[in-house]
Design an enzyme around this catalytic site. Sequence first.
Site, PDB file in Angstrom:
ATOM      1  N   CYS A   2       0.844  -1.187   0.000  1.00  0.00           N
ATOM      2  CA  CYS A   2       0.000   0.000   0.000  1.00  0.00           C
ATOM      3  C   CYS A   2       0.890   1.253   0.000  1.00  0.00           C
ATOM      4  O   CYS A   2       2.056   1.193   0.398  1.00  0.00           O
ATOM      5  CB  CYS A   2      -0.930   0.108   1.201  1.00  0.00           C
ATOM      6  SG  CYS A   2      -1.980  -1.324   1.428  1.00  0.00           S
ATOM      7  N   ARG A  27       3.132   0.268  -5.564  1.00  0.00           N
ATOM      8  CA  ARG A  27       2.975  -0.381  -4.257  1.00  0.00           C
ATOM      9  C   ARG A  27       1.665  -1.158  -4.147  1.00  0.00           C
ATOM     10  O   ARG A  27       1.392  -1.798  -3.136  1.00  0.00           O
ATOM     11  CB  ARG A  27       3.034   0.661  -3.141  1.00  0.00           C
ATOM     12  CG  ARG A  27       4.308   1.470  -3.132  1.00  0.00           C
ATOM     13  CD  ARG A  27       4.260   2.535  -2.065  1.00  0.00           C
ATOM     14  NE  ARG A  27       4.465   1.988  -0.744  1.00  0.00           N
ATOM     15  CZ  ARG A  27       5.646   1.839  -0.169  1.00  0.00           C
ATOM     16  NH1 ARG A  27       6.730   2.205  -0.814  1.00  0.00           N
ATOM     17  NH2 ARG A  27       5.745   1.342   1.037  1.00  0.00           N
ATOM     18  N   TRP A  77      -2.832  -2.563  -1.641  1.00  0.00           N
ATOM     19  CA  TRP A  77      -2.530  -3.942  -1.992  1.00  0.00           C
ATOM     20  C   TRP A  77      -3.135  -4.754  -0.862  1.00  0.00           C
ATOM     21  O   TRP A  77      -2.689  -4.673   0.286  1.00  0.00           O
ATOM     22  CB  TRP A  77      -1.027  -4.165  -2.082  1.00  0.00           C
ATOM     23  CG  TRP A  77      -0.677  -5.546  -2.529  1.00  0.00           C
ATOM     24  CD1 TRP A  77      -0.659  -6.010  -3.811  1.00  0.00           C
ATOM     25  CD2 TRP A  77      -0.305  -6.653  -1.702  1.00  0.00           C
ATOM     26  NE1 TRP A  77      -0.305  -7.336  -3.824  1.00  0.00           N
ATOM     27  CE2 TRP A  77      -0.074  -7.756  -2.552  1.00  0.00           C
ATOM     28  CE3 TRP A  77      -0.144  -6.830  -0.320  1.00  0.00           C
ATOM     29  CZ2 TRP A  77       0.298  -9.014  -2.079  1.00  0.00           C
ATOM     30  CZ3 TRP A  77       0.235  -8.082   0.155  1.00  0.00           C
ATOM     31  CH2 TRP A  77       0.464  -9.154  -0.727  1.00  0.00           C
ATOM     32  N   ASN A 103      -0.622   2.002   5.926  1.00  0.00           N
ATOM     33  CA  ASN A 103       0.195   1.030   5.191  1.00  0.00           C
ATOM     34  C   ASN A 103       0.835   0.125   6.229  1.00  0.00           C
ATOM     35  O   ASN A 103       1.453   0.609   7.177  1.00  0.00           O
ATOM     36  CB  ASN A 103       1.279   1.771   4.393  1.00  0.00           C
ATOM     37  CG  ASN A 103       2.343   0.833   3.864  1.00  0.00           C
ATOM     38  OD1 ASN A 103       2.058  -0.305   3.502  1.00  0.00           O
ATOM     39  ND2 ASN A 103       3.580   1.299   3.820  1.00  0.00           N
ATOM     40  N   GLY A 104       0.669  -1.204   6.066  1.00  0.00           N
ATOM     41  CA  GLY A 104       1.258  -2.135   7.028  1.00  0.00           C
ATOM     42  C   GLY A 104       0.256  -3.200   7.417  1.00  0.00           C
ATOM     43  O   GLY A 104      -0.750  -3.398   6.733  1.00  0.00           O
ATOM     44  N   GLU A 487      14.950 -17.711 -12.280  1.00  0.00           N
ATOM     45  CA  GLU A 487      14.551 -16.344 -12.629  1.00  0.00           C
ATOM     46  C   GLU A 487      13.712 -16.342 -13.922  1.00  0.00           C
ATOM     47  O   GLU A 487      12.726 -15.614 -14.017  1.00  0.00           O
ATOM     48  CB  GLU A 487      15.798 -15.455 -12.756  1.00  0.00           C
ATOM     49  CG  GLU A 487      15.555 -14.019 -13.182  1.00  0.00           C
ATOM     50  CD  GLU A 487      14.630 -13.224 -12.266  1.00  0.00           C
ATOM     51  OE1 GLU A 487      14.297 -13.679 -11.157  1.00  0.00           O
ATOM     52  OE2 GLU A 487      14.205 -12.133 -12.685  1.00  0.00           O
ATOM     53  N   LYS A 491       9.893 -14.989 -14.029  1.00  0.00           N
ATOM     54  CA  LYS A 491       9.414 -13.954 -14.970  1.00  0.00           C
ATOM     55  C   LYS A 491       8.154 -14.434 -15.670  1.00  0.00           C
ATOM     56  O   LYS A 491       7.182 -13.708 -15.775  1.00  0.00           O
ATOM     57  CB  LYS A 491      10.471 -13.614 -16.034  1.00  0.00           C
ATOM     58  CG  LYS A 491      11.656 -12.805 -15.581  1.00  0.00           C
ATOM     59  CD  LYS A 491      11.354 -11.378 -15.206  1.00  0.00           C
ATOM     60  CE  LYS A 491      10.944 -11.187 -13.785  1.00  0.00           C
ATOM     61  NZ  LYS A 491      11.875 -11.115 -12.738  1.00  0.00           N
ATOM     62  N   GLU A 494       5.028 -14.749 -13.226  1.00  0.00           N
ATOM     63  CA  GLU A 494       4.448 -13.533 -12.649  1.00  0.00           C
ATOM     64  C   GLU A 494       3.724 -12.673 -13.666  1.00  0.00           C
ATOM     65  O   GLU A 494       2.787 -11.975 -13.310  1.00  0.00           O
ATOM     66  CB  GLU A 494       5.458 -12.730 -11.829  1.00  0.00           C
ATOM     67  CG  GLU A 494       6.512 -11.981 -12.575  1.00  0.00           C
ATOM     68  CD  GLU A 494       7.461 -11.225 -11.637  1.00  0.00           C
ATOM     69  OE1 GLU A 494       7.049 -10.745 -10.577  1.00  0.00           O
ATOM     70  OE2 GLU A 494       8.649 -11.094 -11.990  1.00  0.00           O
ATOM     71  N   HIS A 510      14.803 -37.242 -10.232  1.00  0.00           N
ATOM     72  CA  HIS A 510      14.395 -37.593  -8.862  1.00  0.00           C
ATOM     73  C   HIS A 510      12.927 -37.249  -8.610  1.00  0.00           C
ATOM     74  O   HIS A 510      12.515 -37.126  -7.464  1.00  0.00           O
ATOM     75  CB  HIS A 510      15.309 -36.887  -7.853  1.00  0.00           C
ATOM     76  CG  HIS A 510      16.737 -37.301  -7.994  1.00  0.00           C
ATOM     77  ND1 HIS A 510      17.186 -38.553  -7.614  1.00  0.00           N
ATOM     78  CD2 HIS A 510      17.804 -36.667  -8.531  1.00  0.00           C
ATOM     79  CE1 HIS A 510      18.478 -38.649  -7.879  1.00  0.00           C
ATOM     80  NE2 HIS A 510      18.881 -37.520  -8.442  1.00  0.00           N
ATOM     81  N   LYS A 609       5.121  -3.870  -6.630  1.00  0.00           N
ATOM     82  CA  LYS A 609       6.561  -3.734  -6.879  1.00  0.00           C
ATOM     83  C   LYS A 609       7.368  -3.814  -5.585  1.00  0.00           C
ATOM     84  O   LYS A 609       8.444  -4.367  -5.551  1.00  0.00           O
ATOM     85  CB  LYS A 609       6.803  -2.401  -7.589  1.00  0.00           C
ATOM     86  CG  LYS A 609       8.248  -2.158  -7.984  1.00  0.00           C
ATOM     87  CD  LYS A 609       8.598  -2.887  -9.239  1.00  0.00           C
ATOM     88  CE  LYS A 609      10.046  -2.730  -9.638  1.00  0.00           C
ATOM     89  NZ  LYS A 609      10.503  -3.886 -10.427  1.00  0.00           N
TER      90      LYS A 609
HETATM   91  C1  AGP Z   1      10.505  -9.803  -9.378  1.00  0.00           C
HETATM   92  O1  AGP Z   1      10.135  -9.732 -10.692  1.00  0.00           O
HETATM   93  C2  AGP Z   1       9.495  -9.579  -8.377  1.00  0.00           C
HETATM   94  N1  AGP Z   1       8.497  -8.719  -8.727  1.00  0.00           N
HETATM   95  C3  AGP Z   1       9.831  -9.808  -6.933  1.00  0.00           C
HETATM   96  O2  AGP Z   1      10.168 -11.158  -6.818  1.00  0.00           O
HETATM   97  C4  AGP Z   1      10.929  -8.961  -6.271  1.00  0.00           C
HETATM   98  O3  AGP Z   1      12.168  -9.294  -6.806  1.00  0.00           O
HETATM   99  C5  AGP Z   1      10.904  -9.217  -4.748  1.00  0.00           C
HETATM  100  O4  AGP Z   1       9.684  -8.795  -4.243  1.00  0.00           O
HETATM  101  C6  AGP Z   1      12.043  -8.553  -4.029  1.00  0.00           C
HETATM  102  O5  AGP Z   1      11.984  -7.162  -4.139  1.00  0.00           O
HETATM  103  P1  AGP Z   1      13.225  -6.256  -3.793  1.00  0.00           P
HETATM  104  O6  AGP Z   1      14.295  -6.608  -4.735  1.00  0.00           O
HETATM  105  O7  AGP Z   1      12.717  -4.856  -3.975  1.00  0.00           O
HETATM  106  O8  AGP Z   1      13.619  -6.550  -2.374  1.00  0.00           O
END
Ligand code: AGP
Length: 614
Positions: A2, A27, A77, A103-104, A487, A491, A494, A510, A609
Site C-alpha cells: 500500500c 505499491r 494492496w 500502510n502495514g 529467474e 518472470k 508472474e 528424482h 513492486k
Molecule cells: C521480481 O520480478 C518480483 N516482482 C519480486 O520477486 C521482487 O524481486 C521481490 O519482491 C524482491 O523485491 P526487492 O528486490 O525490492 O527486495
Amino acid sequence: MCGIVGYVGNRPVVDILLDGLEQLEYRGYDSSGVALKLEDEIKVYKAEGKLINLRNTLKPHISEIMSSTMGIGHIRWATHGAPTLLNAHPHTCNCGNLVLVHNGIIENYKELREKLSAKGCVFRSQTDTEAVAHLVASKYAETKDLTEAVRLAAQEIEGAYALCVMHNDYKNTLVVTKRNAPLLVGIGEGEFYVASDVPAIIKHTKKALYLNDNQIATLTPDKMLLIDKDGVEVPQKIELLPWEPVALSKMGYKHFMLKEIHEQPDVIRNILVGKLHAPDEPIILNEVKLNKDTLKNLNRIQIIACGTSLHAAMVGKYLIESFCGIAVDVEASSEYIYRKTVTDAHTLVIGVSQSGETADTLTAIKQAKAKGSHILIITNRPDSAMAREADSLVPVNAGIEVSVAATKSYTAQLMAFYLLALYMAEIKGSVENSTMTSLKEEMMLLPQKIDQILANTDDVQKCARAFANTKDFIYIARGINFPTALEGALKLKEISYINATGYPAGELKHGPIAMLDETMPVLSILMKGSVYEKLLSNSEEAKARNARMIALTNSSDAKLVDLFEHILYVPDVQELFSPLIAIVPLQLLAYYIAEFLGKDVDQPRNLAKSVTVE
Ligand code: AGP
C-alpha cells in the site's frame, strides 16, 4: 504494501494527492481512495482497481472539492479483506469525523476489533485498518486532542504501520506516525507533504524528514511538531533528497517492462564507469567499507534477499565462492528471520533488494546488524530504509524500474556481484593475474553482447507464439545458471500466470521427470562450460519422455538441431558471465508470451513492486 499520501497547505489538494498516488501505484493497485477536508465535513471517495477509476469517480465532484487544501490518499494492496470498495481506504470512525489511511499490517486487529465492538463501534469492512480508525477515535473522545489520540492509540497497536490521520474538528492539521513501515514528510513553503516514498513528493520539494519508528508528527501549514512515543519533543533531522523529478515515460515501447529490458546494456555500461577503467587495472569499489585485512580473513558470508534479488544472490554465492574461496550461504529473508541463525560479528551479511524496502529483507538485516555483523547492502534505492541500515552501500544505479517484473535491476545486481567478487578476489589474491585480466576483458564486452541479443528478437517472438497457450513450463540448468532457470520461470509465471518451474537439471530424474509428456515444454539453458555435456544428457532424457524441447545456447553444436524444437542463440561468453547473457532472452520470452496473451504486463494481478509487509 500500500502507499499513503497526505497534504496540508494552501493549494488545492486533489491533484497533489492523485499525482502522488500515481507515483506510488507500484505499491499496489487493488483500490484507491482519498479523504478531503471541506468547510464543515470530510468527504471520502474510493474506487476499486486502478487509480484511473478513482480519477473517474472524482470527475463529477471536481467543482465541489477543488477548494479543499488538506487531504489524505491511499493506494491498496489487499492484505486483510478482499480488494473491494468497502475495504478500500481511507477508513473512518462511525461518526465519520476521524479519517485515516494506513500502510502495514495490524497484528492484534482481532483483539482490538472485539474490544472496540464491545464499546459500541460498528465495523463495516474486513480490514485490520478499520480497528485503528475506531481506536484513535475512541482516544480522541477521551482526550479531545488528535496528536495525543494518535500517540495513545499507537501504544495499543501491534504490527507494522504508517498512518496519516485527520479529524473534522481540525481545519488544517494532519497527524502521522509509523513503525516498521516507511513514511516521510516533505517540507514546502507553508505546506507539508506526506508519503510512503519519495517519488510522490519530489515534484514539490526536496526537503524532507524521514520519520523514525514511534515518532509522531503533527503538521499544520506553517509548523511541524515532532514528538516521541512518550510525548517528548524531539529534534527534526531534515534531509535534502538526492533525487530529481523524473517523468516516467515508456519512450515508445508498449510496456515499461520491454523498455527496461532494452535499457540493460546502458545500465551495465553505467555501472562499469568509474569502477573498471581497463582490464589490467584494479576494480575500484570504494563503497565497501570493510578494511582490507578483515576482507582477507573473512571466512563466512550470508546473503539475504527475496524473489528476483534472491536469484541474483544465488549467482553471487557462486561467484564469491569461485573467485574468493569464501563460504557463502544464501537464504530467503522470510526464512532467515524466523529461525535461529548462526550470524555473528565475523560474518559479512549482504542484503540485496531493488527497492530497499522489502519488509522481510529489512527485518533480516536488522536482526543481523543486532548480532554485530557488517551489513553490505546492494540496492537500486540508495535513499531506502535498507540503505540507512548499511555499513557498506553498493548502489546499482539501474534507474527507476516501473514494471513489477524486475529485469534491469536483476542484471544490475548481477553486475554488483561480479564487481564485488572480483574486488574481493583482488584483495585476497585468489585469482591469477592473467585470469583476472581475461575476466575483466569479458566483463567490459557484456553490454555489446546484450545489444546483439536485443537487436533481433524474432526467434524469441516465434518461440513465444508457439508456447503461449501452454499450461506449464519447465526450465532446466546446472551450476551457475540454475538461478537463471529460477529467474526465467519467475518472470514467466508472474506476468503470464503460466505455471513455470526452474529445476537443477540433475534433479529431474528424482521426481519432476514424471510430469513430462508431449504437452510439456522443457527449456534447457545450455551454456558452454563445465556442465554443458551433463546438461545435454539431461536434455536427452527429457526428450526421450516426449517433452517439447527448447534450447537457450551459445553453442554451435550441430546435434542440437535434432534434439530441440526451438533454439534461441546468444553470443558466446565465458561460463561465469553466462547468467547475465542467458537471462535476457528469458525475460523477452516471458514478455512476449504475456503480451501475446494480452496480460497486464507492467502491473500483473495480485502483485506489487515493493513488498513492505511480511
Ligand atoms: C521480481 O520480478 C518480483 N516482482 C519480486 O520477486 C521482487 O524481486 C521481490 O519482491 C524482491 O523485491 P526487492 O528486490 O525490492 O527486495
